[in-house]
Design a protein around this motif. Structure first.
Motif, mmCIF file in Angstrom:
data_model
loop_
_atom_site.group_PDB
_atom_site.id
_atom_site.type_symbol
_atom_site.label_atom_id
_atom_site.label_comp_id
_atom_site.label_asym_id
_atom_site.label_seq_id
_atom_site.Cartn_x
_atom_site.Cartn_y
_atom_site.Cartn_z
ATOM 1 N N ALA A 92 0.886 -1.188 0.100
ATOM 2 C CA ALA A 92 -0.046 0.092 -0.270
ATOM 3 C C ALA A 92 0.704 1.307 0.062
ATOM 4 C CB ALA A 92 -0.946 0.015 1.081
ATOM 5 N N VAL A 93 0.321 2.252 -0.782
ATOM 6 C CA VAL A 93 0.774 3.478 -0.721
ATOM 7 C C VAL A 93 0.486 4.347 0.549
ATOM 8 C CG1 VAL A 93 0.874 5.869 -1.802
ATOM 9 C CG2 VAL A 93 1.423 3.819 -3.393
ATOM 10 N N LYS A 94 1.030 5.157 1.092
ATOM 11 C CA LYS A 94 0.784 5.871 2.300
ATOM 12 C C LYS A 94 0.681 7.312 2.368
ATOM 13 C CE LYS A 94 1.401 1.741 5.546
ATOM 14 N NZ LYS A 94 1.823 0.858 4.482
ATOM 15 N N PHE A 112 6.147 3.519 -15.860
ATOM 16 C CA PHE A 112 6.192 5.037 -15.992
ATOM 17 C C PHE A 112 5.267 5.572 -15.010
ATOM 18 C CE2 PHE A 112 7.912 3.659 -20.089
ATOM 19 C CZ PHE A 112 8.852 4.614 -20.323
ATOM 20 N N ILE A 113 5.690 6.543 -14.010
ATOM 21 C CA ILE A 113 4.747 7.003 -13.026
ATOM 22 C C ILE A 113 4.719 8.560 -13.276
ATOM 23 C CG2 ILE A 113 4.181 7.077 -10.397
ATOM 24 C CD1 ILE A 113 6.355 4.854 -10.049
ATOM 25 N N GLY A 114 3.379 8.859 -13.584
ATOM 26 C CA GLY A 114 3.215 10.325 -14.006
ATOM 27 C C GLY A 114 2.946 11.100 -12.502
ATOM 28 N N ILE A 115 3.777 12.390 -12.678
ATOM 29 C CA ILE A 115 3.321 13.184 -11.521
ATOM 30 C C ILE A 115 2.466 14.049 -11.975
ATOM 31 C CG2 ILE A 115 4.505 14.953 -9.964
ATOM 32 C CD1 ILE A 115 5.418 12.058 -9.535
ATOM 33 N N SER A 116 1.272 14.425 -11.370
ATOM 34 C CA SER A 116 -0.039 14.854 -11.591
ATOM 35 C C SER A 116 -0.465 15.663 -10.471
ATOM 36 C CB SER A 116 -0.811 13.990 -12.542
ATOM 37 O OG SER A 116 -1.418 13.261 -11.480
ATOM 38 N N GLY A 117 -1.860 16.123 -10.748
ATOM 39 C CA GLY A 117 -2.503 16.901 -9.709
ATOM 40 C C GLY A 117 -2.880 15.865 -8.744
ATOM 41 N N ARG A 118 -3.045 14.490 -9.176
ATOM 42 C CA ARG A 118 -3.392 13.391 -8.115
ATOM 43 C C ARG A 118 -2.384 12.531 -7.828
ATOM 44 N NH1 ARG A 118 -8.824 12.352 -9.904
ATOM 45 N NH2 ARG A 118 -9.771 14.368 -10.137
ATOM 46 N N MET A 121 5.089 13.122 -5.766
ATOM 47 C CA MET A 121 6.403 12.587 -5.525
ATOM 48 C C MET A 121 6.593 11.431 -4.684
ATOM 49 S SD MET A 121 8.608 13.306 -8.247
ATOM 50 C CE MET A 121 9.968 12.733 -7.509
ATOM 51 N N ASP A 122 5.969 11.705 -3.688
ATOM 52 C CA ASP A 122 6.099 10.939 -2.402
ATOM 53 C C ASP A 122 5.360 9.488 -2.807
ATOM 54 O OD1 ASP A 122 7.037 10.150 0.445
ATOM 55 O OD2 ASP A 122 4.896 10.091 0.873
ATOM 56 N N GLY A 123 4.232 9.493 -3.286
ATOM 57 C CA GLY A 123 3.526 8.392 -3.941
ATOM 58 C C GLY A 123 4.185 7.799 -4.755
ATOM 59 N N ALA A 124 4.861 8.409 -5.937
ATOM 60 C CA ALA A 124 5.624 7.761 -6.759
ATOM 61 C C ALA A 124 6.722 6.930 -6.459
ATOM 62 C CB ALA A 124 6.041 8.840 -7.967
ATOM 63 N N ARG A 125 7.425 7.663 -5.403
ATOM 64 C CA ARG A 125 8.569 7.191 -4.648
ATOM 65 C C ARG A 125 8.133 5.774 -3.926
ATOM 66 N NH1 ARG A 125 9.916 6.457 0.184
ATOM 67 N NH2 ARG A 125 8.463 7.992 0.896
ATOM 68 N N GLN A 126 7.295 5.830 -3.238
ATOM 69 C CA GLN A 126 6.619 4.366 -2.452
ATOM 70 C C GLN A 126 6.413 3.489 -3.580
ATOM 71 O OE1 GLN A 126 3.643 5.077 0.659
ATOM 72 N NE2 GLN A 126 4.147 7.424 0.440
#
Length: 239
Positions: A92-94, A112-118, A121-126
C-alpha cells in the motif's frame, strides 16, 4: 450519483441510463476477450467509484493499493483492498503520498509513473520502491496538462504506443503519435489478450491502429468521457 463526480471536461452532464448501457457493453467486450469479471456493487458514497483503475496497481506478485489524490475519492481503495487480498499479496501507498492508478503506465516490466494533480512525488517514490522489491523498474515523468498520464498515452504491446505529442518522449517513434487535438481522447486504449479496445469516434487513430495489425473492439465511451474517464479507468486487470 455518477454525475456528481469530479470532471474538468466541460462536455455536459452524463446520462445515467446511457452510461449504464455503455458500461454493460464494456463488460461484454471484456468477456468477449476471454476474461472472467468480478463486478462490484455501486457505492453511493463515491460518485467516481466506477473508475476502479485508480485504486490499485496489480502485478503477478502483489496488488499495490493506492492513495487517491482527490479528497472526495479517498476511501474508495478500502473495498478494493479487501477484494484483491483474496488473490494477491497486498502492499500500500501511505500518506503523505498520493497515487492514482491512471498515472501508472506499464510497459512490459517497466512502470512509468506520472506526477500530476493526483499523484505526488512521495506516492511515486513509494510505488517505485515496492515495484523494485519484485524485480520491476520504474521511472517518473511529469504529466503536465491533462488529468492522468494514461489520459494521453497507452502501450499497445509489441513495442507499440499510441500517444499525444506531449508524451512522445516516452513512446519515441514506436507506434502512433496523435497530432490532431480532436483525436487526443483516442490515446486511452486498453489491450486485453489478442484484442485492443478503442473509443468510438476517432477515425484517424482507428485507421492507424488497424494498419498496425491489431484486432480492435470499438466502444462508445461518451458518457464516461464527460467525467474524465476512459477505457482503462473502468477495470483492474489481473496480469
Amino acid at each position: 450519483n455518477f454525475a456528481e463526480g469530479i470532471t474538468t471536461s466541460n462536455l455536459g452532464k452524463p446520462g445515467f441510463e446511457k452510461a449504464l448501457e455503455q458500461h454493460s457493453a464494456y463488460c461484454d467486450a471484456l468477456k468477449g476477450c476471454g476474461l472472467e469479471l468480478i463486478v462490484l456493487d455501486a457505492d453511493e458514497r463515491y460518485p467516481d467509484g466506477c473508475f476502479v483503475e485508480d485504486t490499485a496497481i496489480i502485478t503477478s506478485e502483489a496488488a499495490v493499493i493506492t492513495k487517491p489524490g482527490a479528497e472526495s475519492r479517498m476511501g474508495e481503495e478500502a473495498e478494493i483492498s479487501g477484494i484483491l487480498s483474496e488473490f494477491r499479496k497486498i502492499e500500500a501507498v501511505k500518506l503523505p503520498g498520493t497515487l492514482d492508478g491512471g498515472d501508472v503506465l506499464r510497459v512490459e516490466n517497466h512502470f512509468f509513473i506520472g506526477i500530476s494533480g493526483r499523484t505526488n512525488m512521495d506516492g511515486a517514490r513509494q510505488l517505485s520502491e515496492i515495484l523494485t522489491k519484485y524485480g520491476y523498474t520504474a521511472s517518473v515523468t511529469e504529466v503536465g496538462e491533462g488529468l492522468h498520464l494514461k489520459s494521453g498515452i497507452a502501450y499497445l504491446g509489441e513495442g507499440n504506443f499510441i500517444s499525444i505529442e506531449g508524451f512522445s518522449r516516452i513512446s519515441g517513434s514506436r507506434g502512433i503519435i496523435i497530432s490532431d487535438i480532436r483525436e487526443s481522447y483516442s490515446a486511452n486504449c486498453l489491450r486485453v489478450n489478442d484484442f485492443l479496445l478503442i473509443p468510438k469516434g476517432f477515425p484517424e487513430s482507428k485507421k492507424k491502429i488497424i494498419e498496425l495489425g491489431y484486432n480492435i473492439i470499438e466502444l462508445n465511451m461518451s458518457e464516461f468521457r464527460k467525467m474524465d474517464g476512459g477505457l482503462t479507468c473502468l477495470s483492474l486487470l489481473f496480469i
